[in-house]
Design a protein around this motif. Sequence first.
Motif, PDB file in Angstrom:
ATOM      1  N   VAL A   1      -3.484   4.226   8.563  1.00 47.09           N
ATOM      2  CA  VAL A   1      -4.409   2.970   8.220  1.00 47.09           C
ATOM      3  C   VAL A   1      -3.946   1.749   8.794  1.00 47.09           C
ATOM      4  CG1 VAL A   1      -5.132   1.728   6.277  1.00 47.09           C
ATOM      5  CG2 VAL A   1      -4.964   3.986   5.937  1.00 47.09           C
TER       6      VAL A   1
ATOM      7  N   LEU B   1      -7.050   9.749   4.576  1.00 51.74           N
ATOM      8  CA  LEU B   1      -7.011   9.781   3.196  1.00 51.74           C
ATOM      9  C   LEU B   1      -7.419  10.874   2.765  1.00 51.74           C
ATOM     10  CD1 LEU B   1      -7.221   8.054   0.703  1.00 51.74           C
ATOM     11  CD2 LEU B   1      -9.486   7.133   1.323  1.00 51.74           C
TER      12      LEU B   1
ATOM     13  N   SER C   1       2.749   9.103   1.754  1.00 49.37           N
ATOM     14  CA  SER C   1       2.298   7.940   1.673  1.00 49.37           C
ATOM     15  C   SER C   1       2.834   7.042   2.945  1.00 49.37           C
ATOM     16  CB  SER C   1       3.094   7.037   0.588  1.00 49.37           C
ATOM     17  OG  SER C   1       4.684   6.955   0.662  1.00 49.37           O
TER      18      SER C   1
ATOM     19  N   VAL D   1      -5.853   1.181  -0.496  1.00 49.43           N
ATOM     20  CA  VAL D   1      -6.285   2.068   0.955  1.00 49.43           C
ATOM     21  C   VAL D   1      -7.897   1.782   1.194  1.00 49.43           C
ATOM     22  CG1 VAL D   1      -6.307   4.388   2.043  1.00 49.43           C
ATOM     23  CG2 VAL D   1      -4.671   3.681   0.564  1.00 49.43           C
TER      24      VAL D   1
ATOM     25  N   THR E   1       0.002   5.336   5.506  1.00 46.58           N
ATOM     26  CA  THR E   1       0.101   4.037   5.767  1.00 46.58           C
ATOM     27  C   THR E   1       0.120   3.751   7.416  1.00 46.58           C
ATOM     28  OG1 THR E   1       1.432   3.612   3.668  1.00 46.58           O
ATOM     29  CG2 THR E   1       1.568   2.013   5.448  1.00 46.58           C
TER      30      THR E   1
ATOM     31  N   TYR F   1     -10.506   7.409  -4.796  1.00 40.35           N
ATOM     32  CA  TYR F   1      -9.987   7.946  -3.643  1.00 40.35           C
ATOM     33  C   TYR F   1     -10.822   9.116  -2.814  1.00 40.35           C
ATOM     34  CZ  TYR F   1      -6.303   4.705  -4.519  1.00 40.35           C
ATOM     35  OH  TYR F   1      -5.737   3.595  -5.040  1.00 40.35           O
TER      36      TYR F   1
ATOM     37  N   MET G   1       0.647  -1.163  -0.163  1.00 38.27           N
ATOM     38  CA  MET G   1       0.176   0.095  -0.023  1.00 38.27           C
ATOM     39  C   MET G   1       0.807   1.248  -0.039  1.00 38.27           C
ATOM     40  SD  MET G   1      -2.763   1.184   2.705  1.00 38.27           S
ATOM     41  CE  MET G   1      -1.504   1.872   4.039  1.00 38.27           C
TER      42      MET G   1
END
Length: 318
Positions: free
Chosen positions: A164, A200, A157, A182, A161, A260, A102
Amino acid sequence: MDGKNQTAGFLLQGFSDLPRFRPLIFVLLLVGHLATLTGNLSILVALALAPRRPPMLLFLGQLSAIELGYALVVGPRLLADLAGPAPPAGRPISFLGCAAQMQMFVALGGAECFLLAAMAFDRYMAICLPLRYPAVVTPALCARLAVGCGLGALAVSLGLTVAVVRLPFCRSRLLPHFFCDVTALLHVACTQSRADELPLLAASVLLLLLPSLLILASYGAVLAAVLRVPAAAGRRKAFSTCTSHLTVTVLHYGCAAFTYVRPKASYRPRRDKVVALVYTNLTPLLYPLIYSLRNREVTGAIRKVLGPRRAGQTLNRP
């Protein structure tokens, strides 16, 4: 949920819910994957052997490198899953492996967003300020922009990450996707809070909204400058230099925004897997054809690598 289950890994559903179409999907993706690798590698080799590398060639080289990354992050795992039997429970992927996939995917996508904005700035300088272009858009500036695009996307990123993977996930751990996207991870998170979607949203603002505003501003100035050109031939020539970049920009930002920039409740696994197939497999194949191979400097470099006769046959083939 205990800590052991939190880091136990996931199950990728892939296309196990479409058993009849798996062989066809495998063949199509294998052909597309090999063509993507061949096309982008050929461009990188041609640019590396080119005697001179103007700024646009440096940007195109980075674009091809990003598309290669896309192909390698998602493609081999997907092809391996399709080549084997379709387990009803999905194929396992480790927690760290899923997080790494991811993170790399978001980093590559973000780097492309920033790179397209840098390329729009290049077009603005070339059309609106042509006399200052050689002094401003130098290879050193292009190198700094390339590094900045990569580092900026990497920072975003990593933050996304971490946010999440810290969420609590349901015990089934079944991701209704063919890679660790994601949206798929948010879909299987056990919490229902809107706050889970804020990372996000923040990443979308940084990677999509801000670069798109810069692109719109650049092309607004370009349009105003082109409309002031008295000759129709001059206007067509100026617009032709922007067509490929605009096409790639619309494809990339369109797929990214559809995927997204929307609430978690609107996620539809089967539909979104089809969209993901487009932006992970089709667009990396199309970009060299849309952009690089229509650039005279790139075609000239490829001719020098392949030889005039062979390159002419390749590039002029219908």
